[in-house]
Design an enzyme around this catalytic site. Structure first.
Site, mmCIF file in Angstrom:
data_model
loop_
_atom_site.group_PDB
_atom_site.id
_atom_site.type_symbol
_atom_site.label_atom_id
_atom_site.label_comp_id
_atom_site.label_asym_id
_atom_site.label_seq_id
_atom_site.Cartn_x
_atom_site.Cartn_y
_atom_site.Cartn_z
ATOM 1 N N GLY A 154 58.170 33.913 38.841
ATOM 2 C CA GLY A 154 59.310 32.937 38.106
ATOM 3 C C GLY A 154 60.329 33.691 37.473
ATOM 4 O O GLY A 154 61.125 33.389 36.474
ATOM 5 N N GLY A 155 60.688 34.864 38.075
ATOM 6 C CA GLY A 155 61.901 35.584 37.737
ATOM 7 C C GLY A 155 61.592 36.603 37.063
ATOM 8 O O GLY A 155 62.466 37.369 36.397
ATOM 9 N N LEU A 156 60.135 37.111 36.439
ATOM 10 C CA LEU A 156 59.846 37.987 35.769
ATOM 11 C C LEU A 156 60.351 39.554 36.312
ATOM 12 O O LEU A 156 60.677 40.175 35.858
ATOM 13 C CB LEU A 156 58.515 38.097 35.432
ATOM 14 C CG LEU A 156 57.843 39.214 34.635
ATOM 15 C CD1 LEU A 156 58.259 38.667 33.213
ATOM 16 C CD2 LEU A 156 56.229 39.135 34.887
ATOM 17 N N GLY B 115 62.736 39.773 38.289
ATOM 18 C CA GLY B 115 64.284 39.842 39.017
ATOM 19 C C GLY B 115 65.146 40.436 37.857
ATOM 20 O O GLY B 115 66.489 40.093 37.854
ATOM 21 N N GLY B 116 64.780 41.350 37.144
ATOM 22 C CA GLY B 116 65.536 41.974 36.270
ATOM 23 C C GLY B 116 65.719 41.137 34.696
ATOM 24 O O GLY B 116 66.866 41.210 34.292
ATOM 25 N N SER C 132 55.548 32.419 44.451
ATOM 26 C CA SER C 132 55.928 32.994 43.435
ATOM 27 C C SER C 132 55.898 34.481 43.370
ATOM 28 O O SER C 132 55.319 35.221 42.229
ATOM 29 C CB SER C 132 55.279 32.632 42.210
ATOM 30 O OG SER C 132 55.958 32.814 40.740
ATOM 31 N N PRO C 133 56.489 35.014 44.242
ATOM 32 C CA PRO C 133 56.502 36.569 44.601
ATOM 33 C C PRO C 133 57.204 37.360 43.456
ATOM 34 O O PRO C 133 56.999 38.406 43.099
ATOM 35 C CB PRO C 133 57.047 36.763 45.882
ATOM 36 C CG PRO C 133 57.971 35.644 45.957
ATOM 37 C CD PRO C 133 57.262 34.531 45.322
ATOM 38 N N LEU C 134 58.006 36.536 42.712
ATOM 39 C CA LEU C 134 58.673 37.216 41.567
ATOM 40 C C LEU C 134 58.284 36.667 39.952
ATOM 41 O O LEU C 134 58.947 36.910 39.093
ATOM 42 C CB LEU C 134 60.225 37.204 41.522
ATOM 43 C CG LEU C 134 60.910 37.473 42.776
ATOM 44 C CD1 LEU C 134 62.472 37.348 42.853
ATOM 45 C CD2 LEU C 134 60.748 39.006 43.259
ATOM 46 N N TYR D 271 56.988 17.463 45.381
ATOM 47 C CA TYR D 271 58.089 18.067 44.904
ATOM 48 C C TYR D 271 59.204 17.172 44.629
ATOM 49 O O TYR D 271 59.388 16.202 45.448
ATOM 50 C CB TYR D 271 58.437 19.155 45.955
ATOM 51 C CG TYR D 271 57.492 20.237 46.002
ATOM 52 C CD1 TYR D 271 56.570 20.222 45.323
ATOM 53 C CD2 TYR D 271 57.896 21.281 47.059
ATOM 54 C CE1 TYR D 271 55.754 21.668 45.187
ATOM 55 C CE2 TYR D 271 57.063 22.493 46.992
ATOM 56 C CZ TYR D 271 55.948 22.630 46.303
ATOM 57 O OH TYR D 271 54.985 23.732 46.343
#
Length: 327
Positions: free
Chosen positions: A215-217, A219-220, A211-213, A53
């Protein structure tokens, strides 16, 4: 904060795990230290990183950055369950990747130096290495455990059969084996429900959902794109998924608006509600995103909402384990 046992171990970890991929890179140093302190103040005692990372600057950068935070004292290191990973390529040298005993042991020593600590709580195999026999992997882990450098072993991105194989080899050595598996898991990406989750539940392995969202998909993203406020959600994994799933995502955001729940809160709460999931690995870039994740801990989706989500983002097959999911 709610805590769970990490798999069948006696180690207790917070249900939110602070992923560090963005720290010091997408979030500047000051904001990143603020996020780490905020997590600690709210009872998040679980940190996840990896030796590669921070590759945008140089591989190992994120571990060095965490070391600078630990060095501030105040019990920061002692209060945190620290996980890092080994297995990805650190250089072009032939023995600087994979899960050979040589690379596992040398990588652990290098991570300890970068992190400025004497021990790693959860040393995770970042990906399966088809060339490394389990006798070699467990021999290396035995050495590190006896030396006091690691406490537990985890896996990441492993198929279900590989988890089973690892555990069978560990059992023959009278060893604890793997206590956690870190897999991508969210409303859109549910393939681990077929093989990985059943294997983990059978062998007492905790699941850490990264990646529970997506990558932001979740998140609105559509609303943010329309408002011109989308950042990460307008690129990468989220943008690619929108090409084929924009209708379902729009329906998801409509559902959130009708029920009065933020998209990120509902999506994260769904992941945390799934059987077998120990913790969700979050990657906030701001304190607002951290607060949203904390709110998800207090939200429990009702059966009607869960059914609606299954309708929008169906499970693989019929949702059963393995081939049973197709019957």
């Amino acid at each position: 904060m709610e805590y769970s046992y990490l798999g069948r171990s006696a180690l207790r970890v917070s249900r939110l795990c602070l992923g560090t991929l963005n720290l010091g890179v997408r979030a500047d140093a000051q904001e990143s230290h603020r996020l780490l302190d905020m997590a600690l103040d709210h009872g998040v005692n679980f940190l996840d990183t990896a030796n590669i990372y921070g590759w945008q600057k140089h591989k190992g950068f994120t571990e060095e950055f965490l070391g600078s935070w630990f060095a501030k004292g105040g019990g920061r290191r002692e209060k945190m369950v620290l996980g890092t990973k080994v297995g990805n390529e650190m250089s072009e040298e032939p023995n600087e990747s994979g899960l050979s005993a040589r690379h596992i042991i040398s990588s652990c020593d290098a991570s300890l130096r970068r992190l400025g600590t004497d021990w790693i709580d959860l040393f995770q195999l970042h990906r399966a290495d088809w060339h490394a026999p389990w006798e070699e992997v467990w021999q290396a882990m035995d050495v590190l455990t006896r030396q006091g450098k690691i406490r537990y072993t985890g896996s990441s991105n492993f198929p279900g059969w590989h988890i089973a194989e690892a555990q069978e080899h560990a059992t023959r050595r009278h060893a604890l084996g793997i206590v956690s598996e870190q897999s991508i898991y969210n409303l859109l990406t549910r393939h681990i429900e077929s093989e990985v989750l059943p294997a983990c539940r059978r062998y007492g392995v905790g699941v850490l959902a990264w990646s529970p969202l997506h990558g932001g998909l979740f998140g609105g993203v559509l609303r943010k794109t329309e408002e011109g406020t989308a950042r990460k959600s307008a690129q990468g994994r989220a943008q690619e998924a929108l090409r084929t799933h924009s209708t379902a995502v729009a329906a998801f955001e409509d559902l959130c608006e009708r029920t009065g729940v933020e998209p990120a809160v509902l999506a994260l709460a769904w992941v945390l509600s799934r059987p077998g999931v120990t913790a969700a690995v979050i990657g906030p870039r701001s304190t607002d995103q951290m607060e949203s994740a904390l709110r998800a801990l207090r939200h429990t989706p009702g059966d009607e909402v869960l059914d609606a989500l299954d309708g929008l983002f169906p499970a693989v097959g019929k949702g059963g384990p393995g081939t049973e999911g197709w019957l």
